[in-house]
Design a protein around this motif. Structure first.
Motif, PDB file in Angstrom:
ATOM      1  N   LEU A  27       0.810  -1.213   0.000  1.00  0.00           N
ATOM      2  CA  LEU A  27       0.000   0.000   0.000  1.00  0.00           C
ATOM      3  C   LEU A  27       0.847   1.269   0.000  1.00  0.00           C
ATOM      4  O   LEU A  27       0.439   2.291  -0.548  1.00  0.00           O
ATOM      5  CB  LEU A  27      -0.933   0.002   1.208  1.00  0.00           C
ATOM      6  N   ARG A  28       2.027   1.213   0.600  1.00  0.00           N
ATOM      7  CA  ARG A  28       2.853   2.422   0.643  1.00  0.00           C
ATOM      8  C   ARG A  28       3.352   2.814  -0.748  1.00  0.00           C
ATOM      9  O   ARG A  28       3.786   3.946  -0.959  1.00  0.00           O
ATOM     10  CB  ARG A  28       4.041   2.220   1.581  1.00  0.00           C
ATOM     11  N   LEU A  29       3.266   1.874  -1.717  1.00  0.00           N
ATOM     12  CA  LEU A  29       3.683   2.172  -3.085  1.00  0.00           C
ATOM     13  C   LEU A  29       2.625   2.949  -3.853  1.00  0.00           C
ATOM     14  O   LEU A  29       2.892   3.454  -4.941  1.00  0.00           O
ATOM     15  CB  LEU A  29       3.987   0.866  -3.839  1.00  0.00           C
ATOM     16  N   MET A  30       1.410   3.050  -3.304  1.00  0.00           N
ATOM     17  CA  MET A  30       0.315   3.664  -4.055  1.00  0.00           C
ATOM     18  C   MET A  30      -0.449   4.717  -3.280  1.00  0.00           C
ATOM     19  O   MET A  30      -1.372   5.319  -3.821  1.00  0.00           O
ATOM     20  CB  MET A  30      -0.664   2.584  -4.513  1.00  0.00           C
ATOM     21  N   SER A  31      -0.087   4.963  -2.022  1.00  0.00           N
ATOM     22  CA  SER A  31      -0.801   5.976  -1.252  1.00  0.00           C
ATOM     23  C   SER A  31       0.095   6.557  -0.168  1.00  0.00           C
ATOM     24  O   SER A  31       0.908   5.845   0.435  1.00  0.00           O
ATOM     25  CB  SER A  31      -2.054   5.379  -0.610  1.00  0.00           C
ATOM     26  N   ASP A  32      -0.069   7.845   0.060  1.00  0.00           N
ATOM     27  CA  ASP A  32       0.618   8.513   1.158  1.00  0.00           C
ATOM     28  C   ASP A  32      -0.277   8.649   2.379  1.00  0.00           C
ATOM     29  O   ASP A  32       0.100   9.273   3.371  1.00  0.00           O
ATOM     30  CB  ASP A  32       1.068   9.917   0.724  1.00  0.00           C
ATOM     31  N   HIS A  33      -1.480   8.094   2.298  1.00  0.00           N
ATOM     32  CA  HIS A  33      -2.467   8.254   3.371  1.00  0.00           C
ATOM     33  C   HIS A  33      -2.800   6.884   3.955  1.00  0.00           C
ATOM     34  O   HIS A  33      -3.847   6.311   3.682  1.00  0.00           O
ATOM     35  CB  HIS A  33      -3.733   8.926   2.830  1.00  0.00           C
ATOM     36  N   LEU A  34      -1.874   6.357   4.756  1.00  0.00           N
ATOM     37  CA  LEU A  34      -2.011   5.007   5.296  1.00  0.00           C
ATOM     38  C   LEU A  34      -2.096   5.032   6.813  1.00  0.00           C
ATOM     39  O   LEU A  34      -1.372   5.789   7.472  1.00  0.00           O
ATOM     40  CB  LEU A  34      -0.820   4.135   4.906  1.00  0.00           C
ATOM     41  N   THR A  35      -2.959   4.189   7.352  1.00  0.00           N
ATOM     42  CA  THR A  35      -3.005   3.949   8.788  1.00  0.00           C
ATOM     43  C   THR A  35      -3.100   2.444   9.008  1.00  0.00           C
ATOM     44  O   THR A  35      -3.929   1.779   8.391  1.00  0.00           O
ATOM     45  CB  THR A  35      -4.217   4.627   9.449  1.00  0.00           C
ATOM     46  N   ALA A  36      -2.235   1.928   9.861  1.00  0.00           N
ATOM     47  CA  ALA A  36      -2.290   0.521  10.249  1.00  0.00           C
ATOM     48  C   ALA A  36      -2.942   0.426  11.616  1.00  0.00           C
ATOM     49  O   ALA A  36      -2.538   1.121  12.549  1.00  0.00           O
ATOM     50  CB  ALA A  36      -0.887  -0.075  10.291  1.00  0.00           C
ATOM     51  N   VAL A  37      -3.965  -0.410  11.734  1.00  0.00           N
ATOM     52  CA  VAL A  37      -4.610  -0.685  13.017  1.00  0.00           C
ATOM     53  C   VAL A  37      -4.249  -2.113  13.388  1.00  0.00           C
ATOM     54  O   VAL A  37      -4.602  -3.062  12.676  1.00  0.00           O
ATOM     55  CB  VAL A  37      -6.134  -0.483  12.938  1.00  0.00           C
ATOM     56  N   VAL A  38      -3.564  -2.271  14.514  1.00  0.00           N
ATOM     57  CA  VAL A  38      -2.808  -3.490  14.797  1.00  0.00           C
ATOM     58  C   VAL A  38      -3.371  -4.221  16.015  1.00  0.00           C
ATOM     59  O   VAL A  38      -3.754  -3.599  17.012  1.00  0.00           O
ATOM     60  CB  VAL A  38      -1.325  -3.137  15.038  1.00  0.00           C
TER      61      VAL A  38
END
Length: 332
Positions: A27-38
Motif C-alpha cells: 500500500l505504501r507504493l500507491m498511497s501517502d495516506h495510510l493507517t495501520a490498526v494493529v
C-alpha cells in the motif's frame, strides 16, 4: 467518505504480524495516506515478556508495522533493520527486539501510547501511521474441537485454549474465538481513521489471531460496519502448516470471517489463483458478503508463500479503481 487524493486513496489496513506488514509494503507504493490498526493480543516472545513485566501493550506487531512503512532509502532500510534486530545473549536481553524496547521506553517517557508510536514513526520517516486496535492488552480464547481415538472409534472433544500463542498452534479445528476483556476500549484514533477512510483492508495474516480479533472489539466492529469506506479482504497465499488454519481452504477463510461478522459488507476479495482450489464456491462466499472476487497473482515467483509488494500493490490498484474483471473491465 472522502474523495481519492492525488497522492492516493485514504486506506486503513487491519491485521498484525507478517500479514499486515505485507499489506503495508504494497500500500505504501500507491498511497501517502495510510493507517495501520494493529492487534494487541500477542503474549509470546519479547512482546509477551514486556507485556507481563511492565503491563504494556505487546509492542511486537506494532513494531513490524512501523518497520514495513519505512521507505526504501538508506535511512529507511537502516532504521527498519534496527527495529527488527534481536539481541542474542545469556541474559535478560536475549531475543528482545530493539524496536520493542524503543517503543516501550517512549511509552514510559510520554505516558501516551499513540504519541509514542507517532514519535517512532517520525524517527523512521514512516510512510503512514500505526495505531493499536484497543487501548488495553487483550487475550484470545478459542473453542477447539478435535477427534481423539476412543475404545469404540474416534471421539469428538472440545476444549477452550487460552492465549494467542497457544491458539496459534492448537491441534484441532477452531470453532469460535473470543477476546478478553470482551468489551475493551478501542483506540479513538483508530475509530476516527476508519470513519475517514476511502478503503479498509482486512488480511492477509493469521486468520484467528490477527484478522478476526478486529471484529470482536465492539467499538471497532461498529466502526467497520458503519464507515462509508469500502472494504477489501485479502486472502492468504496458502494454509499455515501446523498453525491455526491448517487445511482450511480459501473459501473456508471467507466463511469463517462471515460467521464472526455476518452483517459486515465487503466490496472486494483478493485471492491468488494458486491458493484457490475451486473458484466457484469462493465466488459464492464472496457474493454472500456483497463482494466481487479478484483473482491476481500476488505472490512472489520463487514458490514461497510470500506476497510480492509490487504485485499486491497492482491488485489493490485494480480493486480501488474498480477493475475487477480478468481483463480489467470496470465494474462501476
Amino acid at each position: 467518505m472522502s474523495a481519492a487524493r492525488a497522492a492516493g486513496p485514504v486506506v486503513v489496513a487491519l491485521g498484525g504480524g507478517h500479514g499486515l506488514a505485507a499489506t503495508l509494503r504494497a500500500l505504501r507504493l500507491m498511497s501517502d495516506h495510510l493507517t495501520a490498526v494493529v492487534t494487541v493480543a500477542d503474549d509470546g516472545g519479547s512482546s509477551g515478556r514486556l507485556r507481563n513485566e511492565l503491563g504494556v501493550l505487546p509492542p511486537g506487531d506494532l513494531r513490524m508495522a512501523l518497520s514495513a512503512l519505512c521507505d526504501d532509502s538508506e535511512w529507511g532500510r537502516t532504521w527498519s533493520g534496527l527495529l527488527q534486530h534481536r539481541f542474542t545473549s545469556a541474559g535478560g536481553l536475549d531475543q528482545h527486539a530493539v524496536g520493542n524496547l524503543l517503543i516501550v521506553a517512549l511509552w514510559e517517557q510520554l505516558g501516551d501510547t499513540v504519541a509514542g508510536l507517532d514519535w517512532v514513526g517520525r524517527l523512521l520517516n514512516a510512510q503512514g501511521r500505526v495505531l493499536p486496535m484497543a487501548a488495553v492488552p487483550l487475550a484470545i480464547e478459542a473453542d477447539v474441537a478435535r477427534l481423539l481415538p476412543g475404545p469404540d472409534g474416534p471421539v469428538l472433544t472440545r476444549r477452550v485454549v487460552h492465549g494467542q500463542s497457544a491458539v496459534a498452534v492448537a491441534q484441532g479445528t477452531i470453532e469460535q474465538i473470543r477476546i478478553v476483556p470482551a468489551d475493551p476500549p478501542a483506540c479513538p484514533e483508530a475509530i476516527a481513521a476508519i470513519n475517514d477512510a476511502d478503503w479498509v483492508v482486512l488480511g492477509p495474516g493469521s486468520w484467528y489471531t490477527s484478522v478476526l480479533p478486529h471484529l470482536l472489539v465492539p467499538e471497532l466492529a461498529a466502526a467497520l460496519h458503519d464507515t462509508p469506506a469500502r472494504r477489501c479482504v485479502t486472502l492468504n497465499l496458502s494454509p499455515e502448516k501446523d498453525r491455526e488454519t491448517d487445511g482450511m481452504s480459501a473459501t473456508a477463510h471467507l466463511r469463517v470471517l462471515h460467521q464472526h461478522a455476518p452483517d459486515l459488507r465487503v466490496d472486494a476479495v483478493i485471492a491468488d489463483p494458486r491458493a484457490v482450489e475451486d473458484v466457484a464456491p469462493l465466488e459464492a462466499a464472496a457474493a454472500e458478503m456483497g463482494a466481487r472476487l479478484l483473482l491476481r497473482q500476488v505472490g512472489t515467483g520463487d514458490g514461497t508463500a510470500r506476497h510480492d509488494p509490487l504485485r499486491l500493490a497492482a491488485a489493490y490498484r485494480d480493486v480501488f479503481d474498480d477493475f475487477l474483471g480478468d481483463v480489467g473491465t470496470a465494474t462501476r
